[in-house]
Design a protein around this motif. Structure first.
Motif, PDB file in Angstrom:
ATOM      1  N   ASN A  12       7.405  -5.340  -2.698  1.00 19.78           N
ATOM      2  CA  ASN A  12       8.341  -4.859  -3.406  1.00 19.78           C
ATOM      3  C   ASN A  12       8.700  -3.615  -2.481  1.00 19.78           C
ATOM      4  O   ASN A  12       9.994  -3.441  -2.214  1.00 19.78           O
ATOM      5  CB  ASN A  12       7.756  -4.313  -4.601  1.00 19.78           C
ATOM      6  CG  ASN A  12       7.439  -4.935  -5.293  1.00 19.78           C
ATOM      7  OD1 ASN A  12       8.001  -6.352  -5.470  1.00 19.78           O
ATOM      8  ND2 ASN A  12       6.782  -4.861  -6.559  1.00 19.78           N
ATOM      9  N   VAL A  13       7.849  -3.198  -1.444  1.00 17.42           N
ATOM     10  CA  VAL A  13       8.442  -2.373  -0.945  1.00 17.42           C
ATOM     11  C   VAL A  13       9.102  -2.389   1.133  1.00 17.42           C
ATOM     12  O   VAL A  13       9.766  -2.150   1.368  1.00 17.42           O
ATOM     13  CB  VAL A  13       7.833  -0.491  -0.613  1.00 17.42           C
ATOM     14  CG1 VAL A  13       7.563  -0.075  -1.966  1.00 17.42           C
ATOM     15  CG2 VAL A  13       6.190  -1.338   0.155  1.00 17.42           C
ATOM     16  N   LYS A  58       5.704   5.956   6.039  1.00 20.15           N
ATOM     17  CA  LYS A  58       5.659   4.434   5.488  1.00 20.15           C
ATOM     18  C   LYS A  58       3.774   4.745   5.234  1.00 20.15           C
ATOM     19  O   LYS A  58       4.204   3.845   3.846  1.00 20.15           O
ATOM     20  CB  LYS A  58       6.347   3.861   5.855  1.00 20.15           C
ATOM     21  CG  LYS A  58       6.804   3.129   5.054  1.00 20.15           C
ATOM     22  CD  LYS A  58       7.754   1.724   6.397  1.00 20.15           C
ATOM     23  CE  LYS A  58       8.779   0.946   5.380  1.00 20.15           C
ATOM     24  NZ  LYS A  58       9.642   0.230   6.480  1.00 20.15           N
ATOM     25  N   ALA A  87       2.283   4.139   1.521  1.00 18.66           N
ATOM     26  CA  ALA A  87       2.030   3.069   1.283  1.00 18.66           C
ATOM     27  C   ALA A  87       0.699   2.892   0.701  1.00 18.66           C
ATOM     28  O   ALA A  87      -0.214   2.083   0.174  1.00 18.66           O
ATOM     29  CB  ALA A  87       2.041   1.491   2.156  1.00 18.66           C
ATOM     30  N   GLU A 140       0.151   4.311  -2.846  1.00 16.11           N
ATOM     31  CA  GLU A 140      -0.110   3.172  -3.430  1.00 16.11           C
ATOM     32  C   GLU A 140      -1.681   2.574  -3.710  1.00 16.11           C
ATOM     33  O   GLU A 140      -2.046   2.483  -5.243  1.00 16.11           O
ATOM     34  CB  GLU A 140       1.464   2.537  -3.584  1.00 16.11           C
ATOM     35  CG  GLU A 140       1.483   1.568  -4.590  1.00 16.11           C
ATOM     36  CD  GLU A 140       1.256   2.644  -6.218  1.00 16.11           C
ATOM     37  OE1 GLU A 140       1.568   0.980  -6.891  1.00 16.11           O
ATOM     38  OE2 GLU A 140       1.968   3.512  -6.255  1.00 16.11           O
ATOM     39  N   HIS A 145       6.717  -3.563   2.865  1.00 12.22           N
ATOM     40  CA  HIS A 145       6.050  -2.615   4.346  1.00 12.22           C
ATOM     41  C   HIS A 145       4.391  -3.834   4.182  1.00 12.22           C
ATOM     42  O   HIS A 145       3.611  -2.745   2.947  1.00 12.22           O
ATOM     43  CB  HIS A 145       5.818  -1.059   4.150  1.00 12.22           C
ATOM     44  CG  HIS A 145       4.818  -0.776   5.099  1.00 12.22           C
ATOM     45  ND1 HIS A 145       4.989  -0.450   6.404  1.00 12.22           N
ATOM     46  CD2 HIS A 145       3.854   0.104   4.685  1.00 12.22           C
ATOM     47  CE1 HIS A 145       4.553   0.163   6.978  1.00 12.22           C
ATOM     48  NE2 HIS A 145       4.071   0.446   6.375  1.00 12.22           N
ATOM     49  N   HIS A 165       3.159  -5.120  -4.537  1.00 16.12           N
ATOM     50  CA  HIS A 165       3.624  -3.990  -4.099  1.00 16.12           C
ATOM     51  C   HIS A 165       3.991  -4.039  -2.703  1.00 16.12           C
ATOM     52  O   HIS A 165       5.222  -3.253  -2.502  1.00 16.12           O
ATOM     53  CB  HIS A 165       2.549  -2.809  -3.902  1.00 16.12           C
ATOM     54  CG  HIS A 165       2.918  -1.687  -3.378  1.00 16.12           C
ATOM     55  ND1 HIS A 165       4.130  -0.549  -3.952  1.00 16.12           N
ATOM     56  CD2 HIS A 165       2.836  -0.657  -2.154  1.00 16.12           C
ATOM     57  CE1 HIS A 165       3.850   0.554  -3.235  1.00 16.12           C
ATOM     58  NE2 HIS A 165       3.768   0.171  -2.716  1.00 16.12           N
TER      59      HIS A 165
END
Length: 96
Positions: free
Chosen positions: A51-52, A80, A84, A87, A54, A48
């Motif tokens: 993908n982002v 941000k 995160a 998620e 971060h 993840h």
């Protein structure tokens, strides 16, 4: 934009298992029943993060995994980081 201490505390109300590290990061420890479950979780978090774009600081200590988010280029905690962390909470539910 860096969040104030008050803004961080307000956001942490939505993430009760997360702590604030001197307004510089948000941190949570996860415990797993075995080492490989923790590793699986880390793999999901890493995918993840990539993908982002971060990336958290991740520490693995046998069955305990610590995740820490900060926005390095901003020098502190931003929205941000909270996105995160939310998620990561979802990912932890899938592994645990």
């Amino acid at each position: 934009m860096i969040m104030s201490a008050e803004e961080i505390q307000n956001e942490l109300k939505n993430l009760p298992n997360w702590d604030n590290n001197e307004d510089r990061a948000i941190v949570r420890e996860y415990k797993f029943s075995n080492y490989l479950d923790g590793i699986e979780f880390v793999k999901e978090v890493a995918a993840h993060a990539e993908n982002v774009q971060h990336h958290p600081k991740i520490t693995i200590d046998h069955t305990q995994v610590t995740i820490s988010f900060t926005t390095v280029d901003q020098g502190g905690v931003t929205e941000k980081d909270f996105n995160a962390a939310k998620e990561v909470e979802r990912l932890a539910e899938d592994v645990q």
